[in-house]
Enzyme design. Structure first.
Site, PDB file in Angstrom:
ATOM      1  N   LEU A  36      40.245  12.991 -65.132  1.00 18.03           N
ATOM      2  CA  LEU A  36      38.968  13.090 -64.423  1.00 18.03           C
ATOM      3  C   LEU A  36      39.125  12.493 -63.044  1.00 18.03           C
ATOM      4  O   LEU A  36      39.887  11.538 -62.855  1.00 18.03           O
ATOM      5  CB  LEU A  36      37.864  12.336 -65.182  1.00 18.03           C
ATOM      6  CG  LEU A  36      37.449  12.847 -66.569  1.00 18.03           C
ATOM      7  CD1 LEU A  36      36.425  11.909 -67.189  1.00 18.03           C
ATOM      8  CD2 LEU A  36      36.916  14.268 -66.501  1.00 18.03           C
ATOM      9  N   ASP A  37      38.391  13.031 -62.085  1.00 16.18           N
ATOM     10  CA  ASP A  37      38.373  12.433 -60.747  1.00 16.18           C
ATOM     11  C   ASP A  37      37.836  11.007 -60.828  1.00 16.18           C
ATOM     12  O   ASP A  37      37.092  10.666 -61.753  1.00 16.18           O
ATOM     13  CB  ASP A  37      37.465  13.244 -59.806  1.00 16.18           C
ATOM     14  CG  ASP A  37      37.947  14.662 -59.588  1.00 16.18           C
ATOM     15  OD1 ASP A  37      39.168  14.898 -59.732  1.00 16.18           O
ATOM     16  OD2 ASP A  37      37.110  15.533 -59.286  1.00 16.18           O
ATOM     17  N   ARG A  38      38.168  10.217 -59.848  1.00 14.14           N
ATOM     18  CA  ARG A  38      37.729   8.812 -59.822  1.00 14.14           C
ATOM     19  C   ARG A  38      36.222   8.691 -60.015  1.00 14.14           C
ATOM     20  O   ARG A  38      35.750   7.839 -60.780  1.00 14.14           O
ATOM     21  CB  ARG A  38      38.130   8.170 -58.482  1.00 14.14           C
ATOM     22  CG  ARG A  38      37.714   6.702 -58.347  1.00 14.14           C
ATOM     23  CD  ARG A  38      37.961   6.198 -56.940  1.00 14.14           C
ATOM     24  NE  ARG A  38      37.094   6.882 -55.980  1.00 14.14           N
ATOM     25  CZ  ARG A  38      37.172   6.730 -54.661  1.00 14.14           C
ATOM     26  NH1 ARG A  38      38.095   5.949 -54.142  1.00 14.14           N
ATOM     27  NH2 ARG A  38      36.350   7.379 -53.866  1.00 14.14           N
ATOM     28  N   THR A  63      34.081  10.935 -61.213  1.00 14.39           N
ATOM     29  CA  THR A  63      33.501  11.686 -62.335  1.00 14.39           C
ATOM     30  C   THR A  63      33.546  10.798 -63.563  1.00 14.39           C
ATOM     31  O   THR A  63      34.584  10.220 -63.880  1.00 14.39           O
ATOM     32  CB  THR A  63      34.283  12.989 -62.590  1.00 14.39           C
ATOM     33  OG1 THR A  63      34.219  13.826 -61.425  1.00 14.39           O
ATOM     34  CG2 THR A  63      33.702  13.747 -63.783  1.00 14.39           C
ATOM     35  N   ARG A  94      33.232  21.270 -58.982  1.00 16.14           N
ATOM     36  CA  ARG A  94      32.752  20.889 -57.648  1.00 16.14           C
ATOM     37  C   ARG A  94      32.909  22.041 -56.656  1.00 16.14           C
ATOM     38  O   ARG A  94      32.000  22.338 -55.862  1.00 16.14           O
ATOM     39  CB  ARG A  94      33.508  19.650 -57.170  1.00 16.14           C
ATOM     40  CG  ARG A  94      33.306  18.437 -58.070  1.00 16.14           C
ATOM     41  CD  ARG A  94      34.303  17.328 -57.785  1.00 16.14           C
ATOM     42  NE  ARG A  94      34.116  16.771 -56.451  1.00 16.14           N
ATOM     43  CZ  ARG A  94      34.961  15.902 -55.896  1.00 16.14           C
ATOM     44  NH1 ARG A  94      36.037  15.501 -56.561  1.00 16.14           N
ATOM     45  NH2 ARG A  94      34.722  15.433 -54.694  1.00 16.14           N
TER      46      ARG A  94
END
Length: 304
Positions: free
Chosen positions: A141-143, A145, A241
């Site tokens: 996961l992105d930082r 998210t 996104r």
């Protein structure tokens, strides 16, 4: 269990030979019945961790009824510094650790974030429980998210879950708050995503990108915004996104893709809410769910 012969023992796989499998070669049991990858088998062979009735035997040896094939998965150390960072454990067993990651936490140490990551937190968690396993992230996961992230505790589980990912057998559902009112309650975004400039982290929809499919459904209409649930058919970097921005409804708080609203939330309002998959060892269908974080609940309340 996945089958009657395979037994659950922490740190190992055991396959009991019955009449149906009598006469098969050891290598056939490993590849065709236990479904081990050639890479994993080579490693196990090199470390002498494949045993039949407690002994090392030839790969072409034929199995007899009652033989016990045992694959031992040695503990591997991590090189990450343990740090006391809170983690939210949603599910755990001998094979799997599933966490609800908080926003703002990088998953894995990088040049820019050598410490203070989820990996550092997991090593600390292991130490408190006197456990040791190599951290194998099944998904990322992105930082900024939040939500569900799976960690395999051994190479077999990582291998099997990775196969499920490739075969689109892992269902990943997200919740997001996006700008504007969507024209349709449900829809599918089928648009290729790529990274035209390798020096820029920004992805975009363009003809030369990789095939990417996102399904969405409006859960609640807000004031000039909407809560949407999203199902990923593919797993490209920044896929949700990019796709939501592409159709004119960027995720609120997403500065990179046009959704920044300074006063409402300080990160993209995106949460990995639900994971559905089949447990590799037991064959049991699994569903895990992560509660929506407070900052997104507050955002929805402000926009209601």
């Amino acid at each position: 269990m996945k089958n009657n012969q395979e037994q659950q023992i922490a740190g190992r796989l055991v396959f009991q030979i019955d009449k149906e499998h009598e006469g098969l070669e050891l290598k056939e049991i490993l590849y065709d019945q236990m479904k081990l990858s050639s890479r994993l088998v080579r490693k196990l062979k090199r470390t002498k961790n494949i045993l039949v009735n407690g002994n090392k035997i030839a790969f072409h040896a034929k199995m007899r009824k009652g033989d016990r094939v045992e694959v031992i998965m040695e503990e591997e150390s991590n090189q990450f510094e343990p740090q006391d960072i809170p983690i939210d454990v949603v599910y755990e067993d001998m094979d799997l650790l599933i966490l609800n990651k908080q926003p703002g936490l990088v998953v894995h140490p990088t040049k820019g974030h050598p410490i203070g990551t989820l990996a550092n937190a997991i090593v600390y968690y292991m130490q408190t429980r006197k456990e040791s396993f190599k951290i194998r992230f099944v998904n990322r996961l992105d930082r900024d998210t939040s939500g569900l992230i799976m960690i395999a505790k051994n190479p077999y589980i990582q291998q099997e879950l990775s196969k499920q990912m490739i075969d689109h057998q892992v269902e990943k559902r997200y919740l997001a708050v996006v700008k504007g009112a969507l024209a349709t309650e449900k829809g599918t975004i089928d648009a290729p995503i790529g990274r035209p400039d390798p020096e820029d982290i920004t992805r975009m929809v363009f003809e030369g990108g990789q095939p990417s499919v996102t399904h969405y459904e409006v859960v609640e209409q807000l004031r000039d915004a909407a809560v949407v649930r999203l199902l990923l058919e593919t797993g490209r970097t920044h896929q949700i996104r990019v796709h939501m921005s592409h159709i004119g409804h960027p995720i609120i708080g997403d500065e990179l893709y046009g959704g920044k609203v300074d006063t409402l939330i300080d990160r993209q309002a995106l949460h990995a809410e639900i994971l559905r998959f089949t447990h590799p060892r037991t064959g049991v269908p699994m569903e895990v769910k992560a509660n929506i974080p407070q900052d997104m609940l507050d955002l929805i309340s402000k926009l209601s």
